[in-house]
Design a protein around this motif. Structure first.
Motif, PDB file in Angstrom:
ATOM      1  N   PRO A 182      -1.551 -11.120 -12.131  1.00 57.39           N
ATOM      2  CA  PRO A 182      -1.349 -12.192 -11.049  1.00 57.39           C
ATOM      3  C   PRO A 182      -0.730 -11.783  -9.927  1.00 57.39           C
ATOM      4  CG  PRO A 182      -1.726 -12.770 -13.159  1.00 57.39           C
ATOM      5  CD  PRO A 182      -1.537 -11.006 -13.199  1.00 57.39           C
ATOM      6  N   LEU A 183       0.498 -10.762 -10.703  1.00 59.95           N
ATOM      7  CA  LEU A 183       1.663 -10.554  -9.321  1.00 59.95           C
ATOM      8  C   LEU A 183       1.304 -10.370  -7.317  1.00 59.95           C
ATOM      9  CD1 LEU A 183       4.142  -8.905 -11.344  1.00 59.95           C
ATOM     10  CD2 LEU A 183       4.021 -11.397 -10.782  1.00 59.95           C
ATOM     11  N   ILE A 184      -0.363  -9.896  -7.879  1.00 57.91           N
ATOM     12  CA  ILE A 184      -0.396  -9.541  -6.185  1.00 57.91           C
ATOM     13  C   ILE A 184      -0.489 -11.273  -5.657  1.00 57.91           C
ATOM     14  CG2 ILE A 184      -2.640  -9.249  -5.188  1.00 57.91           C
ATOM     15  CD1 ILE A 184      -3.929  -7.142  -7.729  1.00 57.91           C
ATOM     16  N   ALA A 185      -0.433 -11.886  -6.180  1.00 60.56           N
ATOM     17  CA  ALA A 185      -0.313 -13.307  -6.287  1.00 60.56           C
ATOM     18  C   ALA A 185       0.937 -13.550  -4.508  1.00 60.56           C
ATOM     19  CB  ALA A 185      -0.940 -14.797  -6.075  1.00 60.56           C
ATOM     20  N   ALA A 186       1.826 -12.826  -5.165  1.00 63.17           N
ATOM     21  CA  ALA A 186       3.803 -12.429  -4.330  1.00 63.17           C
ATOM     22  C   ALA A 186       3.487 -11.982  -3.102  1.00 63.17           C
ATOM     23  CB  ALA A 186       4.365 -13.019  -5.718  1.00 63.17           C
ATOM     24  N   ALA A 187       2.800 -10.805  -3.852  1.00 61.37           N
ATOM     25  CA  ALA A 187       2.588  -9.532  -3.012  1.00 61.37           C
ATOM     26  C   ALA A 187       2.797 -10.011  -1.760  1.00 61.37           C
ATOM     27  CB  ALA A 187       1.431  -8.554  -3.239  1.00 61.37           C
ATOM     28  N   PRO A 188       4.080  -8.909  -0.585  1.00 58.78           N
ATOM     29  CA  PRO A 188       4.489  -9.442   0.168  1.00 58.78           C
ATOM     30  C   PRO A 188       3.950  -8.299   1.056  1.00 58.78           C
ATOM     31  CG  PRO A 188       6.204  -8.570  -0.204  1.00 58.78           C
ATOM     32  CD  PRO A 188       5.115  -8.948  -1.596  1.00 58.78           C
ATOM     33  N   SER A 189       3.443  -7.223   1.212  1.00 60.66           N
ATOM     34  CA  SER A 189       2.992  -6.055   1.436  1.00 60.66           C
ATOM     35  C   SER A 189       1.476  -4.830   0.707  1.00 60.66           C
ATOM     36  CB  SER A 189       3.832  -4.933   1.803  1.00 60.66           C
ATOM     37  OG  SER A 189       4.867  -4.465   0.343  1.00 60.66           O
ATOM     38  N   ALA A 190       1.158  -3.948   1.492  1.00 64.92           N
ATOM     39  CA  ALA A 190       0.002  -4.114   0.489  1.00 64.92           C
ATOM     40  C   ALA A 190       0.701  -2.254  -0.361  1.00 64.92           C
ATOM     41  CB  ALA A 190      -0.819  -2.913   1.906  1.00 64.92           C
ATOM     42  N   PHE A 191       2.031  -2.359   0.061  1.00 66.43           N
ATOM     43  CA  PHE A 191       2.188  -1.346  -0.332  1.00 66.43           C
ATOM     44  C   PHE A 191       2.591  -1.896  -2.155  1.00 66.43           C
ATOM     45  CE2 PHE A 191       6.446   0.639  -2.642  1.00 66.43           C
ATOM     46  CZ  PHE A 191       5.951   2.244  -2.568  1.00 66.43           C
ATOM     47  N   THR A 192       2.929  -3.265  -2.128  1.00 69.99           N
ATOM     48  CA  THR A 192       3.844  -3.725  -2.877  1.00 69.99           C
ATOM     49  C   THR A 192       1.826  -4.320  -4.003  1.00 69.99           C
ATOM     50  OG1 THR A 192       5.237  -5.007  -2.470  1.00 69.99           O
ATOM     51  CG2 THR A 192       4.549  -5.958  -4.200  1.00 69.99           C
ATOM     52  N   VAL A 193       1.300  -4.180  -3.713  1.00 72.05           N
ATOM     53  CA  VAL A 193      -0.729  -4.219  -3.770  1.00 72.05           C
ATOM     54  C   VAL A 193      -0.103  -3.349  -4.894  1.00 72.05           C
ATOM     55  CG1 VAL A 193      -2.705  -4.676  -4.188  1.00 72.05           C
ATOM     56  CG2 VAL A 193      -1.195  -5.768  -2.716  1.00 72.05           C
ATOM     57  N   LEU A 194       0.114  -1.785  -3.990  1.00 69.73           N
ATOM     58  CA  LEU A 194      -0.468  -0.119  -4.925  1.00 69.73           C
ATOM     59  C   LEU A 194      -0.094  -0.256  -6.172  1.00 69.73           C
ATOM     60  CD1 LEU A 194      -1.227   2.526  -4.512  1.00 69.73           C
ATOM     61  CD2 LEU A 194       1.008   2.682  -2.599  1.00 69.73           C
ATOM     62  N   LEU A 195       1.667  -1.171  -6.380  1.00 68.46           N
ATOM     63  CA  LEU A 195       1.987  -0.288  -7.367  1.00 68.46           C
ATOM     64  C   LEU A 195       2.003  -1.723  -8.336  1.00 68.46           C
ATOM     65  CD1 LEU A 195       6.155  -0.643  -5.578  1.00 68.46           C
ATOM     66  CD2 LEU A 195       4.421   1.144  -6.594  1.00 68.46           C
ATOM     67  N   ILE A 196       1.569  -2.645  -7.944  1.00 65.57           N
ATOM     68  CA  ILE A 196       1.120  -3.991  -8.496  1.00 65.57           C
ATOM     69  C   ILE A 196      -0.684  -3.608  -9.175  1.00 65.57           C
ATOM     70  CG2 ILE A 196       0.484  -6.019  -9.542  1.00 65.57           C
ATOM     71  CD1 ILE A 196       2.145  -7.087  -6.710  1.00 65.57           C
ATOM     72  N   ARG A 197      -1.024  -3.299  -8.487  1.00 62.47           N
ATOM     73  CA  ARG A 197      -2.774  -2.694  -9.369  1.00 62.47           C
ATOM     74  C   ARG A 197      -2.030  -0.990 -10.128  1.00 62.47           C
ATOM     75  NH1 ARG A 197      -7.451  -2.737 -10.845  1.00 62.47           N
ATOM     76  NH2 ARG A 197      -8.945  -1.539  -9.983  1.00 62.47           N
ATOM     77  N   THR A 198      -1.064  -0.186  -9.671  1.00 59.80           N
ATOM     78  CA  THR A 198      -1.606   0.738 -10.897  1.00 59.80           C
ATOM     79  C   THR A 198      -0.605   0.245 -12.037  1.00 59.80           C
ATOM     80  OG1 THR A 198      -0.540   2.697  -8.523  1.00 59.80           O
ATOM     81  CG2 THR A 198       0.185   3.405 -11.201  1.00 59.80           C
ATOM     82  N   GLY A 199       0.256  -0.527 -12.396  1.00 58.28           N
ATOM     83  CA  GLY A 199       0.408  -1.308 -13.206  1.00 58.28           C
ATOM     84  C   GLY A 199      -0.686  -1.404 -13.963  1.00 58.28           C
ATOM     85  N   ASP A 200      -0.962  -1.906 -13.352  1.00 53.59           N
ATOM     86  CA  ASP A 200      -2.225  -2.996 -13.868  1.00 53.59           C
ATOM     87  C   ASP A 200      -2.912  -2.074 -15.071  1.00 53.59           C
ATOM     88  OD1 ASP A 200      -4.751  -4.224 -14.994  1.00 53.59           O
ATOM     89  OD2 ASP A 200      -5.471  -4.405 -12.889  1.00 53.59           O
ATOM     90  N   ARG A 201      -3.903  -0.646 -13.839  1.00 52.36           N
ATOM     91  CA  ARG A 201      -3.851   0.686 -14.024  1.00 52.36           C
ATOM     92  C   ARG A 201      -3.907   1.395 -15.230  1.00 52.36           C
ATOM     93  NH1 ARG A 201      -9.430  -0.860 -14.097  1.00 52.36           N
ATOM     94  NH2 ARG A 201      -8.088  -2.929 -14.587  1.00 52.36           N
ATOM     95  N   ILE A 202      -1.835   1.228 -15.780  1.00 51.03           N
ATOM     96  CA  ILE A 202      -1.105   1.773 -16.707  1.00 51.03           C
ATOM     97  C   ILE A 202      -1.778   1.489 -17.867  1.00 51.03           C
ATOM     98  CG2 ILE A 202       1.467   2.077 -17.354  1.00 51.03           C
ATOM     99  CD1 ILE A 202       1.941   2.564 -14.403  1.00 51.03           C
TER     100      ILE A 202
END
Length: 392
Positions: free
Chosen positions: A89-109
């Motif tokens: 759900p932290l994607i909701a607060a993402a200010p940039s695409a790079f942040t989405v990359l980090l969050i999505r990677t955390g989800d997949r971890i």
């Protein structure tokens, strides 16, 4: 017992259902969010998915081996689902695409940590004669979540919220429910290894026919490209964009309804024949997609292709559990999930290259050919196992 299944299997099925509801509330909206809100291009979306899925594939192997070496699988399952529920759900607060990359990677971890121990825990929790039913039920719940999640997101955007960020925050609710089910309802299961068995070392494939099965499965996966190419084919044939999500939902419905019946059938007549039938259906479907000419063809082919998932997803895992020693079960599922994940990336790359060079008929024929070759190898090189008689 629930529907003839143990409590662990039933509640792990519910965990997957709520997790997929949470996930599918977000990810169908993610491309639009990245491109329209955060200004990222399609190429960066590919980077996000490639990094995330590759990370998950490697961790599925490692976590499976680790789960054989520790006394309990539940902590790995809980940590993996918990990490994803926190990150997604932290994607909701993402200010940039790079942040989405980090969050999505955390989800997949989180997915990489939980998947193989969870699959092994399901095998630990059921008698051999109902493994097909157990894995079929689990896959049915997974597909049910994938069907319900986008519908909830559509309802929310239509009637209750005005932006996708609100939907992302609300996706935390089913994720939290999934974690609470693990905490309070999933139980650890005592494992009994054979006297001669020992845990598999990292980098070492399981021996014997299990290794052969995994190598053949990897060969099949090299021809099993992303299903998004099927949607692309539908679009090329003129299917209106507003009907493509409906087609996708129908596809998940077919998978959901077929997974458990075919799992039960594999308990009764044996698993290898069901898998061979599934791979044959895949080959036939891909030949059909190669020469499809109308939208009606696409709907009919998605119906048949959905049966491929029902025939194989749960049954392949049950077949693996039949062959694996309990002391090596986590590693076996680790290698299984790694083979599927590692083969998926080159499969899609090769499919796309063939499409670009030779048009949209040749790649489907290539996938059908690999499926047929893999089915032939499976029939010749991996002996069929007799169904386990019901315990009395």
């Amino acid at each position: 017992m629930f529907f003839g299944l143990s409590g662990n299997v039933f509640f792990l099925g519910l965990v997957s259902l709520f997790t997929d509801v949470s996930s599918e509330m977000i990810y169908p909206l993610l491309p639009l969010f990245l491109t329209s809100t955060l200004g990222a291009g399609p190429a960066f979306l590919g980077v996000i998915e490639g990094v995330a899925e590759t990370t998950a594939s490697l961790l599925k192997l490692c976590s499976g081996i680790v789960s054989d070496r520790v006394k309990a699988r539940k902590p790995l399952v809980l940590f993996g689902y918990g990490l994803s529920a926190l990150a997604r759900p932290l994607i909701a607060a993402a200010p940039s695409a790079f942040t989405v990359l980090l969050i999505r990677t955390g989800d997949r971890i989180g997915k990489g940590i939980r998947t193989s121990p969870r699959d092994a825990l399901i095998a630990d929790s059921v008698d051999p004669e109902v493994r097909g039913k157990a894995y079929g039920f689990h896959r049915s719940m997974d597909h049910a979540g994938a069907l319900v999640g986008p519908l909830i997101a559509t309802f929310l955007l239509s009637y209750l919220v005005t932006d996708v960020r609100s939907v992302f925050w609300l996706a935390a609710i089913p994720g939290v429910i999934a974690v609470l089910l693990i905490v309070f309802r999933v139980r650890e299961v005592e494992r009994h290894a054979s006297a001669s068995s020992s845990p598999v070392r990292l980098g070492m494939l399981p021996p014997g026919r299990l290794r052969t099965y995994l190598l053949i499965l990897f060969l099949f996966t090299l021809g099993n490209s992303s299903d998004t190419f099927l949607l692309l084919k539908a679009g090329k044939l003129g299917m209106p964009p507003f009907r493509i999500p409906l087609l996708w939902a129908f596809f998940h419905l077919v998978k959901m309804l077929s997974s458990m019946p075919f799992g039960v059938l594999s308990d009764r007549i044996g698993r290898r024949g069901i898998i061979l039938a599934g791979w044959s259906v895949y080959a036939i479907s891909y030949v059909g997609f190669a020469f499809a000419a109308t939208e009606l063809h696409i709907w009919l082919l998605f119906t048949v292709y959905g049966l491929f998932y029902g025939l194989t997803e749960g049954v392949e895992k049950a077949f693996l559990a039949d062959m694996a020693d309990p002391a090596q079960r986590g590693a076996a599922f680790g290698w299984y999930n790694f083979a599927v994940g590692a083969g998926a990336l080159p499969a899609s790359i090769v499919f796309g290259l063939i499409w670009s060079r030779y048009g949209n008929v040749a790649p489907f024929l290539f996938g059908a050919l690999l499926a047929a070759v893999a089915a032939l190898f499976l029939a010749v090189a991996v002996p069929a196992q007799k169904p386990v008689p019901p315990s009395r």
